[in-house]
Motif scaffolding. Structure first.
Motif, PDB file in Angstrom:
ATOM      1  N   ILE A 130      85.780   4.262  53.980  1.00 27.36           N
ATOM      2  CA  ILE A 130      85.410   3.622  52.720  1.00 27.36           C
ATOM      3  C   ILE A 130      84.072   2.905  52.875  1.00 27.36           C
ATOM      4  CG2 ILE A 130      86.107   1.899  51.000  1.00 27.36           C
ATOM      5  CD1 ILE A 130      89.032   2.557  51.767  1.00 27.36           C
ATOM      6  N   ILE A 131      83.808   2.447  54.113  1.00 25.44           N
ATOM      7  CA  ILE A 131      82.508   1.845  54.421  1.00 25.44           C
ATOM      8  C   ILE A 131      81.927   2.567  55.624  1.00 25.44           C
ATOM      9  CG2 ILE A 131      83.157  -0.414  53.491  1.00 25.44           C
ATOM     10  CD1 ILE A 131      83.351  -1.394  56.470  1.00 25.44           C
ATOM     11  N   LYS A 132      80.635   2.338  55.850  1.00 27.29           N
ATOM     12  CA  LYS A 132      79.974   2.936  57.008  1.00 27.29           C
ATOM     13  C   LYS A 132      78.888   1.991  57.503  1.00 27.29           C
ATOM     14  CE  LYS A 132      76.538   5.334  54.205  1.00 27.29           C
ATOM     15  NZ  LYS A 132      75.978   6.608  53.790  1.00 27.29           N
ATOM     16  N   GLU A 133      78.424   2.255  58.712  1.00 26.80           N
ATOM     17  CA  GLU A 133      77.304   1.505  59.250  1.00 26.80           C
ATOM     18  C   GLU A 133      76.044   1.943  58.519  1.00 26.80           C
ATOM     19  OE1 GLU A 133      77.053   1.705  63.512  1.00 26.80           O
ATOM     20  OE2 GLU A 133      79.137   1.045  63.764  1.00 26.80           O
ATOM     21  N   ALA A 134      75.203   0.954  58.192  1.00 28.91           N
ATOM     22  CA  ALA A 134      73.985   1.244  57.424  1.00 28.91           C
ATOM     23  C   ALA A 134      72.752   0.734  58.162  1.00 28.91           C
ATOM     24  CB  ALA A 134      74.085   0.605  56.044  1.00 28.91           C
ATOM     25  N   GLY A 135      72.772   0.849  59.466  1.00 25.91           N
ATOM     26  CA  GLY A 135      71.641   0.382  60.255  1.00 25.91           C
ATOM     27  C   GLY A 135      71.916  -1.000  60.832  1.00 25.91           C
ATOM     28  N   ARG A 136      70.824  -1.640  61.256  1.00 21.11           N
ATOM     29  CA  ARG A 136      70.947  -2.963  61.870  1.00 21.11           C
ATOM     30  C   ARG A 136      70.015  -3.938  61.178  1.00 21.11           C
ATOM     31  NH1 ARG A 136      73.933  -3.496  66.472  1.00 21.11           N
ATOM     32  NH2 ARG A 136      74.728  -1.553  67.295  1.00 21.11           N
ATOM     33  N   LYS A 137      70.457  -5.179  61.094  1.00 24.24           N
ATOM     34  CA  LYS A 137      69.671  -6.234  60.462  1.00 24.24           C
ATOM     35  C   LYS A 137      68.560  -6.669  61.427  1.00 24.24           C
ATOM     36  CE  LYS A 137      70.129 -10.421  57.812  1.00 24.24           C
ATOM     37  NZ  LYS A 137      71.068 -11.312  57.148  1.00 24.24           N
ATOM     38  N   ASP A 138      67.401  -6.917  60.876  1.00 27.65           N
ATOM     39  CA  ASP A 138      66.275  -7.362  61.687  1.00 27.65           C
ATOM     40  C   ASP A 138      66.379  -8.872  61.903  1.00 27.65           C
ATOM     41  OD1 ASP A 138      63.951  -7.260  63.133  1.00 27.65           O
ATOM     42  OD2 ASP A 138      62.628  -7.280  61.372  1.00 27.65           O
ATOM     43  N   SER A 139      67.314  -9.247  62.791  1.00 28.05           N
ATOM     44  CA  SER A 139      67.538 -10.648  63.119  1.00 28.05           C
ATOM     45  C   SER A 139      68.056 -10.697  64.557  1.00 28.05           C
ATOM     46  CB  SER A 139      68.543 -11.281  62.147  1.00 28.05           C
ATOM     47  OG  SER A 139      69.811 -10.699  62.296  1.00 28.05           O
ATOM     48  N   PRO A 140      68.129 -11.901  65.155  1.00 29.33           N
ATOM     49  CA  PRO A 140      68.600 -11.984  66.536  1.00 29.33           C
ATOM     50  C   PRO A 140      69.937 -11.276  66.736  1.00 29.33           C
ATOM     51  CG  PRO A 140      67.743 -14.103  65.806  1.00 29.33           C
ATOM     52  CD  PRO A 140      67.763 -13.195  64.600  1.00 29.33           C
ATOM     53  N   GLY A 141      70.012 -10.497  67.782  1.00 24.33           N
ATOM     54  CA  GLY A 141      71.217  -9.738  68.089  1.00 24.33           C
ATOM     55  C   GLY A 141      71.317  -8.412  67.346  1.00 24.33           C
ATOM     56  N   ARG A 142      70.443  -8.207  66.351  1.00 19.71           N
ATOM     57  CA  ARG A 142      70.416  -6.990  65.545  1.00 19.71           C
ATOM     58  C   ARG A 142      71.824  -6.531  65.134  1.00 19.71           C
ATOM     59  NH1 ARG A 142      66.512  -4.382  64.032  1.00 19.71           N
ATOM     60  NH2 ARG A 142      67.148  -2.314  64.632  1.00 19.71           N
ATOM     61  N   PRO A 143      72.546  -7.392  64.356  1.00 18.70           N
ATOM     62  CA  PRO A 143      73.915  -7.028  63.965  1.00 18.70           C
ATOM     63  C   PRO A 143      73.950  -5.809  63.041  1.00 18.70           C
ATOM     64  CG  PRO A 143      73.185  -8.977  62.774  1.00 18.70           C
ATOM     65  CD  PRO A 143      72.112  -8.655  63.779  1.00 18.70           C
ATOM     66  N   ILE A 144      75.075  -5.124  63.087  1.00 17.49           N
ATOM     67  CA  ILE A 144      75.289  -3.925  62.275  1.00 17.49           C
ATOM     68  C   ILE A 144      75.458  -4.319  60.813  1.00 17.49           C
ATOM     69  CG2 ILE A 144      76.882  -2.004  61.817  1.00 17.49           C
ATOM     70  CD1 ILE A 144      77.602  -2.139  64.835  1.00 17.49           C
ATOM     71  N   LEU A 145      74.811  -3.562  59.939  1.00 17.66           N
ATOM     72  CA  LEU A 145      74.977  -3.720  58.490  1.00 17.66           C
ATOM     73  C   LEU A 145      76.013  -2.716  58.004  1.00 17.66           C
ATOM     74  CD1 LEU A 145      71.206  -3.988  57.555  1.00 17.66           C
ATOM     75  CD2 LEU A 145      72.905  -5.803  57.246  1.00 17.66           C
ATOM     76  N   PHE A 146      76.827  -3.119  57.033  1.00 19.74           N
ATOM     77  CA  PHE A 146      77.843  -2.233  56.466  1.00 19.74           C
ATOM     78  C   PHE A 146      77.577  -2.015  54.978  1.00 19.74           C
ATOM     79  CE2 PHE A 146      79.844  -4.255  60.109  1.00 19.74           C
ATOM     80  CZ  PHE A 146      80.303  -3.146  60.803  1.00 19.74           C
ATOM     81  N   THR A 147      77.843  -0.789  54.532  1.00 18.91           N
ATOM     82  CA  THR A 147      77.718  -0.431  53.127  1.00 18.91           C
ATOM     83  C   THR A 147      78.858   0.509  52.769  1.00 18.91           C
ATOM     84  OG1 THR A 147      76.153   0.306  51.431  1.00 18.91           O
ATOM     85  CG2 THR A 147      76.215   1.595  53.460  1.00 18.91           C
ATOM     86  N   ILE A 148      79.016   0.810  51.487  1.00 14.73           N
ATOM     87  CA  ILE A 148      80.091   1.696  51.035  1.00 14.73           C
ATOM     88  C   ILE A 148      79.694   3.162  51.214  1.00 14.73           C
ATOM     89  CG2 ILE A 148      81.148   0.079  49.435  1.00 14.73           C
ATOM     90  CD1 ILE A 148      79.522   1.392  47.203  1.00 14.73           C
ATOM     91  N   THR A 149      80.685   4.032  51.194  1.00 15.74           N
ATOM     92  CA  THR A 149      80.473   5.475  51.343  1.00 15.74           C
ATOM     93  C   THR A 149      80.773   6.188  50.025  1.00 15.74           C
ATOM     94  OG1 THR A 149      82.770   5.891  51.943  1.00 15.74           O
ATOM     95  CG2 THR A 149      81.236   5.381  53.762  1.00 15.74           C
ATOM     96  N   ASP A 150      80.508   7.477  49.994  1.00 14.25           N
ATOM     97  CA  ASP A 150      80.889   8.282  48.833  1.00 14.25           C
ATOM     98  C   ASP A 150      82.405   8.281  48.636  1.00 14.25           C
ATOM     99  OD1 ASP A 150      78.272   8.928  48.220  1.00 14.25           O
ATOM    100  OD2 ASP A 150      78.320  10.843  49.299  1.00 14.25           O
ATOM    101  N   GLU A 151      83.148   8.123  49.727  1.00 11.70           N
ATOM    102  CA  GLU A 151      84.608   8.074  49.632  1.00 11.70           C
ATOM    103  C   GLU A 151      85.054   6.896  48.759  1.00 11.70           C
ATOM    104  OE1 GLU A 151      88.385   9.628  50.330  1.00 11.70           O
ATOM    105  OE2 GLU A 151      86.427  10.483  50.755  1.00 11.70           O
TER     106      GLU A 151
END
Length: 177
Positions: A130-151
């Protein structure tokens, strides 16, 4: 090629793909221009809506796929032996709402909004695609960003996020708790 034949070909392509397809990709496969393909897709959509067929055409942010009509889903679930009572937890629904309205977001941003850890809810939504990884945030630790999927759009039978209720119209203030 006559209209019925191209309808049949595009229907077969969408069925075989099993994934949403962009108009340009369909056009390339059937060797037609995008405008003609869009006309056929509109005709297909109208045909499915006006008939008693068991499928419908979904437009998911400009990508098209075939899907079971929602009124037939319980029978398909029986076939697939899907437990229809298996739904998302309150935590998963809250997490999903945050991703829908605020996304892309990191897990820590979700935790801050919810006030509790959301690791398991995020894992559940990822497992269900239902969600997927959408890259990494440009901040300390470069945390994973999440977004929704076509599902997400398929499950909630939405064409785009524009079909979601406007948060400004929902009178909820969590700061008053």
């Amino acid at each position: 090629m006559d209209g019925d034949r191209i309808f049949s070909i595009i229907e077969s392509v969408l069925f075989a793909a099993g994934e949403p397809m962009k108009i340009k990709d369909i056009a390339s496969i059937v060797e037609m221009n995008e405008k003609e393909v869009l006309e056929i897709l509109n005709m297909m959509d109208k045909n499915y809506k006006e008939s008693s067929r068991g499928i419908m055409l979904l437009n998911l942010n400009g990508a098209y796929c075939l899907s079971t009509k929602s009124e037939n889903s319980k029978y398909v679930q029986r076939l697939l032996k899907i437990d229809s009572k298996r739904s998302l937890s309150q935590a998963a629904l809250e997490t999903l709402a945050i991703i829908v309205y605020k996304g892309p977001v990191t897990r820590l941003e979700i935790d801050d909004i919810r006030g509790v850890r959301s690791e398991r809810a995020v894992e559940t939504l990822l497992e269900k695609n239902i969600i997927k990884e959408a890259g990494r945030k440009d901040s300390p630790g470069r945390p994973i960003l999440f977004t929704i999927t076509d599902e997400f759009f398929k499950i909630f039978n939405l064409n785009s996020l524009e079909n979601m209720p406007n948060l400004d119209l929902i009178n909820i203030n969590y700061n008053d708790e």
